[in-house]
Write an enzyme that holds these catalytic residues in place. Sequence first.
Site, short mmCIF file in Angstrom:
data_model
loop_
_atom_site.label_atom_id
_atom_site.label_comp_id
_atom_site.label_asym_id
_atom_site.label_seq_id
_atom_site.Cartn_x
_atom_site.Cartn_y
_atom_site.Cartn_z
CG ASP A 125 17.43 -3.03 2.72
OD1 ASP A 125 17.21 -3.34 3.91
OD2 ASP A 125 16.67 -3.32 1.78
CG ASP A 185 15.48 0.01 1.62
OD1 ASP A 185 14.37 -0.52 1.59
OD2 ASP A 185 15.99 0.46 2.68
CB THR A 192 -0.88 0.05 1.26
OG1 THR A 192 -0.01 0.12 2.41
CG2 THR A 192 -1.77 -1.19 1.38
#
Length: 212
Positions: free
Chosen positions: A206, A203, A111
Amino acid sequence: MNDGLMNFVLIDNPLIKRDVTLLRDKNTQPEQFRAVVKRISSVLSVEIAKDFELDKIEVDTPLEKTDGFKLKQQVVLVPVLRAGLGMVAGFLGLMPYARVGHIGLQRDEETLLPVEYYYKTPRDIEKAEVILLDPMLATGGSGSEAIKFLKKRGAKNIVFACLVASPEGIKKITEDHPDVIIFGAALDRELNSKGYILPGLGDAGDRTFGTL
Ligand code: PRP
Ligand code: URA
């Protein structure tokens, strides 16, 4: 600057441009990534502090009394877990007296909406200069939610420090929280269909913690 981006302050400096390039480079490993995030964060801390108010105090030098200054308000840093943690050391370098709250938010990858999993901030943040730390301002969902939490706890003077911002994210924060100024080291082009910033750096969590 483009419409809707007036609340964004870009830290425009050759040293920052060079460092952001290192963050973007997919070959940069976590050790260097963390060091660069720390360096950029200390520059952001200086820029943000330019707006802090001072009280005049008197100080005794070894020779005589003279005027000095202290910050009018306390400083509270609030990293958004996980990736925001990488920015804390750079801010504490120049604001070692700051208190540190934490907000745990994670984007639901389907989402793209932020889900809260942790919240702890100092109690008396009403008068503090609150600096929200999150390297990535993508859709703006996480940032906007974090600011909502902080306001619910009474925070009034909030700025948002990020490394890379998207136009979409800046507009979302500005719409939801027109009182919040956003400081960033880069303003990127757009989001992709998965809500990643382009060109971006991937990211941030990460890359900071080596969890790719
Ligand atoms: C990243 C980033 C922001 C958020 C930005 O965190 O650190 O918190 O995404 O995206 P948004 O503006 O679209 O909300 P992520 O959810 O990947 O969690 P992590 O820090 O634990 O990796
Ligand atoms: N979160 C990240 O870490 N990177 C992006 O590009 C978008 C959200």
